[in-house]
Design a protein around this motif. Structure first.
Motif, PDB file in Angstrom:
ATOM      1  N   ALA A 110       0.842  -1.206   0.000  1.00 57.68           N
ATOM      2  CA  ALA A 110       0.000   0.000   0.000  1.00 57.68           C
ATOM      3  C   ALA A 110       0.874   1.253   0.000  1.00 57.68           C
ATOM      4  N   VAL A 111       0.386   2.300  -0.636  1.00 58.03           N
ATOM      5  CA  VAL A 111       1.144   3.554  -0.697  1.00 58.03           C
ATOM      6  C   VAL A 111       0.722   4.535   0.386  1.00 58.03           C
ATOM      7  N   LEU A 112      -0.351   4.223   1.114  1.00 56.12           N
ATOM      8  CA  LEU A 112      -0.798   5.062   2.218  1.00 56.12           C
ATOM      9  C   LEU A 112      -0.740   4.250   3.509  1.00 56.12           C
ATOM     10  N   PRO A 113      -0.380   4.891   4.610  1.00 53.94           N
ATOM     11  CA  PRO A 113      -0.166   4.152   5.857  1.00 53.94           C
ATOM     12  C   PRO A 113      -1.467   3.673   6.496  1.00 53.94           C
ATOM     13  N   ASN A 114      -1.363   2.558   7.209  1.00 55.38           N
ATOM     14  CA  ASN A 114      -2.506   2.073   7.976  1.00 55.38           C
ATOM     15  C   ASN A 114      -2.260   2.223   9.480  1.00 55.38           C
ATOM     16  N   ARG A 115      -1.080   2.721   9.836  1.00 54.22           N
ATOM     17  CA  ARG A 115      -0.779   2.952  11.249  1.00 54.22           C
ATOM     18  C   ARG A 115       0.211   4.100  11.371  1.00 54.22           C
ATOM     19  N   LEU A 116      -0.078   5.017  12.275  1.00 54.41           N
ATOM     20  CA  LEU A 116       0.821   6.127  12.555  1.00 54.41           C
ATOM     21  C   LEU A 116       1.025   6.223  14.062  1.00 54.41           C
ATOM     22  N   VAL A 117       2.260   6.425  14.462  1.00 57.40           N
ATOM     23  CA  VAL A 117       2.579   6.649  15.869  1.00 57.40           C
ATOM     24  C   VAL A 117       3.266   8.005  15.964  1.00 57.40           C
ATOM     25  N   LEU A 118       2.625   8.937  16.662  1.00 59.98           N
ATOM     26  CA  LEU A 118       3.118  10.300  16.813  1.00 59.98           C
ATOM     27  C   LEU A 118       3.685  10.447  18.217  1.00 59.98           C
ATOM     28  N   LYS A 119       4.933  10.912  18.313  1.00 57.47           N
ATOM     29  CA  LYS A 119       5.582  11.042  19.612  1.00 57.47           C
ATOM     30  C   LYS A 119       6.144  12.450  19.775  1.00 57.47           C
ATOM     31  N   GLN A 120       5.880  13.014  20.954  1.00 59.54           N
ATOM     32  CA  GLN A 120       6.388  14.337  21.309  1.00 59.54           C
ATOM     33  C   GLN A 120       7.192  14.194  22.589  1.00 59.54           C
ATOM     34  N   ALA A 121       8.495  14.460  22.516  1.00 61.42           N
ATOM     35  CA  ALA A 121       9.359  14.306  23.680  1.00 61.42           C
ATOM     36  C   ALA A 121       9.079  15.396  24.707  1.00 61.42           C
ATOM     37  N   LEU A 122       9.043  15.002  25.979  1.00 62.25           N
ATOM     38  CA  LEU A 122       8.831  15.912  27.093  1.00 62.25           C
ATOM     39  C   LEU A 122      10.041  15.856  28.021  1.00 62.25           C
ATOM     40  N   ASP A 123      10.003  16.648  29.075  1.00 62.63           N
ATOM     41  CA  ASP A 123      11.078  16.627  30.050  1.00 62.63           C
ATOM     42  C   ASP A 123      11.088  15.297  30.795  1.00 62.63           C
ATOM     43  N   SER A 124      12.193  15.005  31.445  1.00 60.10           N
ATOM     44  CA  SER A 124      12.349  13.808  32.285  1.00 60.10           C
ATOM     45  C   SER A 124      12.119  12.513  31.507  1.00 60.10           C
ATOM     46  N   ASN A 125      12.540  12.503  30.245  1.00 67.06           N
ATOM     47  CA  ASN A 125      12.433  11.311  29.393  1.00 67.06           C
ATOM     48  C   ASN A 125      11.006  10.798  29.246  1.00 67.06           C
ATOM     49  N   GLN A 126      10.037  11.685  29.346  1.00 65.75           N
ATOM     50  CA  GLN A 126       8.638  11.312  29.136  1.00 65.75           C
ATOM     51  C   GLN A 126       8.195  11.785  27.762  1.00 65.75           C
ATOM     52  N   GLU A 127       6.992  11.360  27.348  1.00 62.43           N
ATOM     53  CA  GLU A 127       6.515  11.735  26.023  1.00 62.43           C
ATOM     54  C   GLU A 127       4.996  11.708  25.963  1.00 62.43           C
ATOM     55  N   ASN A 128       4.456  12.454  25.021  1.00 59.65           N
ATOM     56  CA  ASN A 128       3.077  12.307  24.598  1.00 59.65           C
ATOM     57  C   ASN A 128       3.086  11.394  23.388  1.00 59.65           C
ATOM     58  N   ARG A 129       2.157  10.432  23.352  1.00 63.70           N
ATOM     59  CA  ARG A 129       2.134   9.468  22.249  1.00 63.70           C
ATOM     60  C   ARG A 129       0.707   9.322  21.728  1.00 63.70           C
ATOM     61  N   ILE A 130       0.560   9.418  20.423  1.00 60.49           N
ATOM     62  CA  ILE A 130      -0.730   9.240  19.769  1.00 60.49           C
ATOM     63  C   ILE A 130      -0.579   8.119  18.742  1.00 60.49           C
ATOM     64  N   THR A 131      -1.444   7.128  18.841  1.00 64.59           N
ATOM     65  CA  THR A 131      -1.409   6.021  17.895  1.00 64.59           C
ATOM     66  C   THR A 131      -2.702   6.008  17.090  1.00 64.59           C
ATOM     67  N   MET A 132      -2.574   6.060  15.781  1.00 61.56           N
ATOM     68  CA  MET A 132      -3.734   6.004  14.891  1.00 61.56           C
ATOM     69  C   MET A 132      -3.665   4.730  14.064  1.00 61.56           C
ATOM     70  N   ILE A 133      -4.689   3.909  14.149  1.00 65.16           N
ATOM     71  CA  ILE A 133      -4.803   2.721  13.315  1.00 65.16           C
ATOM     72  C   ILE A 133      -5.944   2.959  12.325  1.00 65.16           C
ATOM     73  N   ILE A 134      -5.617   2.966  11.049  1.00 67.26           N
ATOM     74  CA  ILE A 134      -6.599   3.237   9.995  1.00 67.26           C
ATOM     75  C   ILE A 134      -7.050   1.894   9.437  1.00 67.26           C
ATOM     76  N   GLN A 135      -8.299   1.543   9.691  1.00 64.22           N
ATOM     77  CA  GLN A 135      -8.828   0.245   9.263  1.00 64.22           C
ATOM     78  C   GLN A 135      -9.465   0.300   7.880  1.00 64.22           C
ATOM     79  N   ASN A 136     -10.053   1.448   7.535  1.00 65.50           N
ATOM     80  CA  ASN A 136     -10.699   1.620   6.230  1.00 65.50           C
ATOM     81  C   ASN A 136     -10.431   3.018   5.701  1.00 65.50           C
ATOM     82  N   ARG A 137     -10.220   3.074   4.380  1.00 68.02           N
ATOM     83  CA  ARG A 137     -10.062   4.359   3.689  1.00 68.02           C
ATOM     84  C   ARG A 137     -11.123   4.467   2.620  1.00 68.02           C
TER      85      ARG A 137
END
Length: 199
Positions: free
Chosen positions: A172-199
């Motif tokens: 496939a040329v378009l993703p079916n899963r994306l993981v977005l990570k934003q680094a924070l202080d103290s080695n922590q992070e915000n994480r967003i996971t998108m699973i695309i089941q249908n387009r």
């Protein structure tokens, strides 16, 4: 988890999708999708698509997930979320200058932009207005660092403080899963996971 926290997380998750709706297109996002294949059936027009799947958000304080249906028609969008921490079905609609979030638990919340709504509802400022480009396997700005696979498909974007990992099903040329990570202080992070089941 207290109701207030659940409500804020619900709005935060919805805003992760909502923030894509009324953005001003960047120079990169005005261009066509990357030339990563010849399968025209998977080519997505700019700002015009329909997605179904699941989104999860994890911060150092909270985590939760929801099923989503996202319909984007140029500058207008309609997003429906369900199964989000007992909050019930949530509807988000938007057009330039007007964004509304409505659910049985939170009621109607309105703002002029998705960013304003997120700030108003949660006090959080999360500049992730690039998701509309990322779900279409393209960078949102000209300053993006891009890593590609052997098929020349983007598998990682680094831009505006976020690292985005993209996964594909087979050829496939378009993703079916994306993981977005934003680094924070103290080695922590915000994480967003998108699973695309249908387009």
């Amino acid at each position: 988890m207290p109701f207030h926290s659940r409500s804020c997380l619900a709005i935060f998750i919805t805003s992760m999708l909502m923030l894509t709706g009324c953005q001003t297109p960047s120079l990169a996002s005005k261009t066509s999708s990357p030339n990563i294949g010849n399968n025209d059936s998977q080519t997505v027009s700019y700002n015009q698509f329909s997605l179904q799947g699941k989104i999860g958000v994890k911060t150092p304080q909270q985590s939760g997930s929801a099923f989503f249906t996202w319909i984007q028609q140029e500058e207008q969008f309609d997003i429906e979320l369900s199964g989000i921490l007992g909050i019930g079905k949530t509807q988000i609609t938007g057009e330039p200058g007007k964004v509304e979030l409505n659910s049985s638990r939170t009621g109607l919340i309105s703002a002029e932009s998705p960013e304003e709504l997120l700030l108003l509802a949660t006090g959080w400022n999360a500049p992730i207005t690039h998701i509309i480009d990322w779900v279409q396997a393209r960078p949102a700005t000209l300053e993006t660092e891009i890593l590609k696979d052997n098929m020349q498909r983007p598998i990682q974007f680094i831009e505006d403080g976020w690292t985005v990992d993209l996964s594909y099903k087979d050829e496939a040329v378009l993703p079916n899963r994306l993981v977005l990570k934003q680094a924070l202080d103290s080695n922590q992070e915000n994480r967003i996971t998108m699973i695309i089941q249908n387009r």
